[in-house]
Design an enzyme around this catalytic site. Structure first.
Site, PDB file in Angstrom:
ATOM      1  N   PHE A 184       0.443   4.325  -0.101  1.00 24.25           N
ATOM      2  CA  PHE A 184       0.095   5.391   0.835  1.00 24.25           C
ATOM      3  C   PHE A 184      -0.038   4.857   2.263  1.00 24.25           C
ATOM      4  CE2 PHE A 184      -3.455   7.478   3.145  1.00 24.25           C
ATOM      5  CZ  PHE A 184      -2.767   8.625   3.506  1.00 24.25           C
ATOM      6  N   TRP A 185      -0.839   3.809   2.422  1.00 19.80           N
ATOM      7  CA  TRP A 185      -1.153   3.366   3.778  1.00 19.80           C
ATOM      8  C   TRP A 185       0.076   2.846   4.526  1.00 19.80           C
ATOM      9  CZ3 TRP A 185      -4.606   5.035   6.859  1.00 19.80           C
ATOM     10  CH2 TRP A 185      -5.752   5.590   6.333  1.00 19.80           C
ATOM     11  N   LYS A 213      -6.099   8.705  -9.372  1.00 19.21           N
ATOM     12  CA  LYS A 213      -5.080   9.741  -9.589  1.00 19.21           C
ATOM     13  C   LYS A 213      -4.408  10.124  -8.278  1.00 19.21           C
ATOM     14  CE  LYS A 213      -7.675  11.905 -13.400  1.00 19.21           C
ATOM     15  NZ  LYS A 213      -6.938  11.253 -14.482  1.00 19.21           N
ATOM     16  N   CYS A 217     -14.976  10.717  -0.822  1.00 21.08           N
ATOM     17  CA  CYS A 217     -15.510  10.479  -2.170  1.00 21.08           C
ATOM     18  C   CYS A 217     -14.728  11.287  -3.202  1.00 21.08           C
ATOM     19  CB  CYS A 217     -16.988  10.895  -2.208  1.00 21.08           C
ATOM     20  SG  CYS A 217     -17.770  10.562  -3.790  1.00 21.08           S
ATOM     21  N   HIS A 225       0.866  -1.183   0.000  1.00 21.85           N
ATOM     22  CA  HIS A 225       0.000   0.000   0.000  1.00 21.85           C
ATOM     23  C   HIS A 225       0.899   1.227   0.000  1.00 21.85           C
ATOM     24  CE1 HIS A 225      -3.878  -1.953   0.644  1.00 21.85           C
ATOM     25  NE2 HIS A 225      -3.249  -2.775   1.456  1.00 21.85           N
ATOM     26  N   ALA A 285      -7.209  10.641  -3.248  1.00 22.02           N
ATOM     27  CA  ALA A 285      -7.681  10.230  -1.924  1.00 22.02           C
ATOM     28  C   ALA A 285      -6.584  10.413  -0.852  1.00 22.02           C
ATOM     29  CB  ALA A 285      -8.198   8.794  -1.962  1.00 22.02           C
ATOM     30  N   LEU A 318     -22.188   5.998  10.354  1.00 29.89           N
ATOM     31  CA  LEU A 318     -23.243   6.115   9.338  1.00 29.89           C
ATOM     32  C   LEU A 318     -22.734   5.876   7.923  1.00 29.89           C
ATOM     33  CD1 LEU A 318     -24.814   9.284  10.911  1.00 29.89           C
ATOM     34  CD2 LEU A 318     -25.526   6.921  11.234  1.00 29.89           C
TER      35      LEU A 318
END
Ligand code: MYA
Length: 416
Positions: free
Chosen positions: A36-37, A178, A170, A34, A181, A416
């Protein structure tokens, strides 16, 4: 969606879970790269469990927090959303209605109503600065969004932890893949850090480093005819529609004398809910009475809460609540009306009876399906009340916090 086709619908995470249950090592399967992560302060893989419970990286001093917003790609700019403004609420609604979460087969897409979005994003202490949008510089069109709202949680042995709840990430379909996020996540993190908060709770369908719990959706058909027609459920070969309708038929009247929650019940619900959560779960929100009023007082087509009050002293003995999150049925110009189980507590009757009454109430007001996660005590009533297993897992995460993973039954938060 209902898990009709067992094999087809097995996601990678389900398969990993099954292998784990069978005692097969899944380490190499889970070690996906990952970009980024892997740079984020998450307890990575099995190494995580060796760390002491607590922050993965220590809180930053104010001077260590970046002052300037992260750069947007050319042609885009940051823009906070004022969700109480009708026009901006509509813009966020439109972005999400066209681009937010879909099921794996793209049959359904969440269609959070405008009233729902206002409810979800304006709890006590919320700030517009953390309702973060991205606009195209030329047209000013809203093309991406992420939100953070404040909460105080208990996690494992830490009784009080100031966090934010992250939701509604979103990116417009035309701007996918791209690496937008990660920029949204870094910028919301920077803004949240500036408020002196360094942890966050969020849920996602995807498996990222590293969930603290993994829950499963279950679905209770209320309107089986429609669910079959729109492809949500399938008519089993040994079942006729008439038998299916009979199977899921509910009485018109509730068994108990539940009444809609009013302001007069806020203190009673607050007492019942906080005592219950503290006693039973490793991960839950520490609600204030003000939070309870915001999150649980009924709002038309958004949230329903029903209570049973003791006639003698007025104390609230039981509560049941569910929120309304419709999905657009893609290609059919129709809506799937879904009620989602929220917080339920039974002390004067079996939980099963309370939840049956919730099904009856949701059915009466036109919900097609009643959804529940296998969190809290829900597992104990799912089978008896004819819930079917869904095809998606919901992963729970705590950002920048190392804690041993927990069972769904230890989780007392519904996001939610
Ligand atoms: S969950 C709901 C998420 N939204 C949707 O599913 C709606 C439909 N999808 C989209 O809009 C886009 O596909 C999204 C990704 C925006 C999801 N959570 O820009 P990219 C990673 C976290 O090229 P896109 C919710 O709202 C992905 O693994 N990360 O991809 C809670 C990859 O990273 P890596 C995700 O498809 C959100 C990178 O993004 C998610 O154009 C919690 C690719 O970026 C996801 N759901 O856009 C956010 N999906 O290479 C974290 C993909 O490393 C909050 N990715 O694998 C963290 C705490 C922050 C605050 C901390 C305060 C202290």
């Amino acid at each position: 969606m209902e898990d009709n086709d067992e094999d087809k619908n097995k996601t990678a995470s389900t398969i990993i879970e099954m292998l784990k249950e069978a005692g097969v090592s899944t380490h190499s399967l889970e070690e996906k790269e990952h970009k980024f992560w892997d740079t984020q302060p998450m307890a990575h893989g099995e190494k995580g469990t060796e760390l002491p419970e607590g922050p993965v990286v220590p809180d930053k001093k104010p001077e260590e927090i970046r002052q300037e917003p992260y750069n947007m790609p050319a042609g885009f700019e940051w823009s906070t959303v004022n969700i109480t403004n009708q026009e901006e609420k509509m813009e966020l609604y439109t972005l999400l209605a066209n681009n937010y979460v879909e099921d794996d087969d793209s049959l359904f897409r969440f269609d959070y109503s405008q009233e729902f979005l206002e409810w979800a994003l304006t709890p006590p202490g919320y700030s517009n600065d953390l309702l973060l949008g991205v606009r195209a510089s030329k047209t000013k069109k809203l093309v991406a969004f992420i939100s953070a709202i404040p909460a105080n949680i208990k996690v494992q042995s830490t009784d009080q932890l100031k966090v934010v709840e992250i939701n509604f990430l979103c990116v417009h379909k035309k701007l996918r893949a791209k690496r937008l996020a990660p920029v949204l996540i870094k910028e919301i993190t920077r803004r949240v850090n500036q408020t002196g908060v360094f942890q966050a709770v969020y849920t996602a369908g995807v498996v990222l480093p590293v969930p603290v719990a993994s829950a499963r959706y279950y679905h209770r058909s209320l309107n089986p005819k429609k669910l079959v027609k729109v492809g949500f459920s399938r008519l089993n070969p040994r079942m006729t529609m008439a038998r299916m309708v009979k199977l899921y038929k509910l009485p018109d009247q509730t068994r108990s004398n539940l009444v809609p929650m009013t302001k007069d019940h806020v203190d009673g619900v607050h007492h019942l809910l906080t005592t219950y959560l503290e006693k039973n779960f490793k991960l839950h929100v520490n609600f204030t009475a003000e939070d309870v009023a915001h999150w649980l007082l009924p709002r038309d087509k958004v949230i329903n809460t029903y209570v049973l009050a003791d006639n003698n002293d007025g104390a609230v003995t039981d509560m049941v609540s569910y929120y309304h999150l419709p999905s657009a049925i893609l290609g059919l110009d129709d809506t799937l009306h879904a009620a989602y189980s929220y917080y339920n507590i039974a002390t004067s009757m079996p939980l099963e009876d309370l939840m049956r009454d919730a099904l009856i109430l949701a059915n009466r007001t036109g919900s097609d399906v009643f959804n529940a996660l296998n969190l809290m005590e829900n597992e104990s009533i799912l089978e008896e009340l004819k819930f079917g297993k869904g095809d998606g897992n919901l992963q729970y995460y705590v950002y920048n916090w190392n804690a041993p993973s927990m069972k769904p039954a230890d989780v007392g938060i519904v996001l939610l």
